[in-house]
Design a protein around this motif. Structure first.
Motif, PDB file in Angstrom:
ATOM      1  N   GLU A  46       1.042  -1.161   0.158  1.00 37.70           N
ATOM      2  CA  GLU A  46      -0.075   0.067  -0.030  1.00 37.70           C
ATOM      3  C   GLU A  46       0.812   1.258   0.028  1.00 37.70           C
ATOM      4  N   ASP A  47       0.428   2.191  -0.998  1.00 39.48           N
ATOM      5  CA  ASP A  47       1.449   3.492  -1.013  1.00 39.48           C
ATOM      6  C   ASP A  47       1.172   4.413   0.116  1.00 39.48           C
ATOM      7  N   ASP A  48       1.822   4.193   1.151  1.00 35.72           N
ATOM      8  CA  ASP A  48       1.705   4.796   2.439  1.00 35.72           C
ATOM      9  C   ASP A  48       2.805   6.022   2.423  1.00 35.72           C
ATOM     10  N   GLY A  49       3.585   6.184   1.430  1.00 34.35           N
ATOM     11  CA  GLY A  49       4.668   7.122   1.387  1.00 34.35           C
ATOM     12  C   GLY A  49       5.803   7.120   2.614  1.00 34.35           C
ATOM     13  N   VAL A  50       6.040   5.785   3.195  1.00 36.94           N
ATOM     14  CA  VAL A  50       6.870   5.706   3.972  1.00 36.94           C
ATOM     15  C   VAL A  50       7.633   4.481   3.813  1.00 36.94           C
ATOM     16  N   ILE A  51       7.083   3.345   3.360  1.00 31.99           N
ATOM     17  CA  ILE A  51       7.843   2.180   2.884  1.00 31.99           C
ATOM     18  C   ILE A  51       7.827   2.288   1.457  1.00 31.99           C
ATOM     19  N   ARG A  52       9.173   2.270   0.946  1.00 33.18           N
ATOM     20  CA  ARG A  52       9.170   2.091  -0.488  1.00 33.18           C
ATOM     21  C   ARG A  52      10.048   1.184  -0.905  1.00 33.18           C
ATOM     22  N   THR A  53      10.281   1.098  -2.072  1.00 32.11           N
ATOM     23  CA  THR A  53      11.397   0.223  -2.694  1.00 32.11           C
ATOM     24  C   THR A  53      12.057   0.739  -3.896  1.00 32.11           C
ATOM     25  N   VAL A  54      13.180   0.227  -4.151  1.00 30.00           N
ATOM     26  CA  VAL A  54      13.957   0.406  -5.251  1.00 30.00           C
ATOM     27  C   VAL A  54      14.391  -0.476  -6.246  1.00 30.00           C
ATOM     28  N   LEU A  55      14.269  -0.538  -7.220  1.00 28.88           N
ATOM     29  CA  LEU A  55      14.463  -1.479  -8.190  1.00 28.88           C
ATOM     30  C   LEU A  55      15.662  -1.312  -9.197  1.00 28.88           C
ATOM     31  N   THR A  56      16.608  -2.223  -9.404  1.00 26.56           N
ATOM     32  CA  THR A  56      17.483  -2.126 -10.461  1.00 26.56           C
ATOM     33  C   THR A  56      17.517  -3.380 -11.297  1.00 26.56           C
ATOM     34  N   ASP A  57      18.331  -3.547 -12.573  1.00 24.11           N
ATOM     35  CA  ASP A  57      18.423  -4.549 -13.161  1.00 24.11           C
ATOM     36  C   ASP A  57      18.646  -6.035 -12.288  1.00 24.11           C
ATOM     37  N   GLN A  58      19.437  -5.749 -11.354  1.00 24.87           N
ATOM     38  CA  GLN A  58      19.892  -6.983 -10.606  1.00 24.87           C
ATOM     39  C   GLN A  58      19.655  -6.839  -8.898  1.00 24.87           C
ATOM     40  N   ALA A  59      18.836  -5.771  -8.692  1.00 22.42           N
ATOM     41  CA  ALA A  59      18.783  -5.638  -6.890  1.00 22.42           C
ATOM     42  C   ALA A  59      17.483  -5.054  -6.596  1.00 22.42           C
ATOM     43  N   PHE A  60      17.147  -5.262  -5.514  1.00 25.08           N
ATOM     44  CA  PHE A  60      15.978  -5.096  -5.125  1.00 25.08           C
ATOM     45  C   PHE A  60      16.188  -4.405  -3.544  1.00 25.08           C
ATOM     46  N   ALA A  61      15.454  -3.221  -3.052  1.00 26.50           N
ATOM     47  CA  ALA A  61      15.770  -2.647  -1.602  1.00 26.50           C
ATOM     48  C   ALA A  61      14.591  -2.330  -1.100  1.00 26.50           C
ATOM     49  N   VAL A  62      14.253  -2.433   0.008  1.00 21.86           N
ATOM     50  CA  VAL A  62      13.282  -2.007   0.749  1.00 21.86           C
ATOM     51  C   VAL A  62      13.766  -0.671   1.633  1.00 21.86           C
ATOM     52  N   LEU A  63      13.025   0.498   1.605  1.00 18.16           N
ATOM     53  CA  LEU A  63      13.631   1.705   2.241  1.00 18.16           C
ATOM     54  C   LEU A  63      12.501   2.292   3.167  1.00 18.16           C
ATOM     55  N   LEU A  64      12.865   2.820   4.279  1.00 18.42           N
ATOM     56  CA  LEU A  64      12.077   3.559   5.165  1.00 18.42           C
ATOM     57  C   LEU A  64      12.391   5.049   4.852  1.00 18.42           C
ATOM     58  N   ILE A  65      11.276   5.910   4.543  1.00 17.21           N
ATOM     59  CA  ILE A  65      11.539   7.217   4.324  1.00 17.21           C
ATOM     60  C   ILE A  65      10.925   7.949   5.383  1.00 17.21           C
ATOM     61  N   GLY A  66      11.693   8.745   6.087  1.00 20.54           N
ATOM     62  CA  GLY A  66      11.701   9.467   7.360  1.00 20.54           C
ATOM     63  C   GLY A  66      11.413  10.976   6.975  1.00 20.54           C
TER      64      GLY A  66
END
Length: 81
Positions: A46-66
């Motif tokens: 769900e797009d809460d503007g806080v927990i986000r993701t970054v995708l590249t061709d070979q990687a995936f990351a979960v981010l917390l936006i403060g």
């Protein structure tokens, strides 16, 4: 205003262990997320503007936006060898 990048220790260890090419692509994606945390990332569930993701061709990351402290915290990284 630029956000400051922070890492969960486990995520930082994964990033440091990555091969150079995927690591560099992820670093550039993190830099873009620090410039524009919402525009340079995707929602995680769900797009809460806080927990986000970054995708590249070979990687995936979960981010917390403060928003209050202007931080982007890397919570998890997964990548393909």
């Amino acid at each position: 205003m630029q956000y400051r990048l922070k890492y969960d220790p486990a995520a930082e260890a994964v990033h440091e262990a990555m091969p150079p090419a995927p690591s560099e692509a992820l670093t550039l994606a993190f830099a873009a997320a620090c410039e524009d945390p919402i525009g340079a990332t995707l929602p995680y569930g769900e797009d809460d503007g806080v927990i986000r993701t970054v995708l590249t061709d070979q990687a995936f990351a979960v981010l917390l936006i403060g928003g209050t402290l202007k931080t982007v915290t890397v919570l998890q990284i997964s990548y393909l060898d």
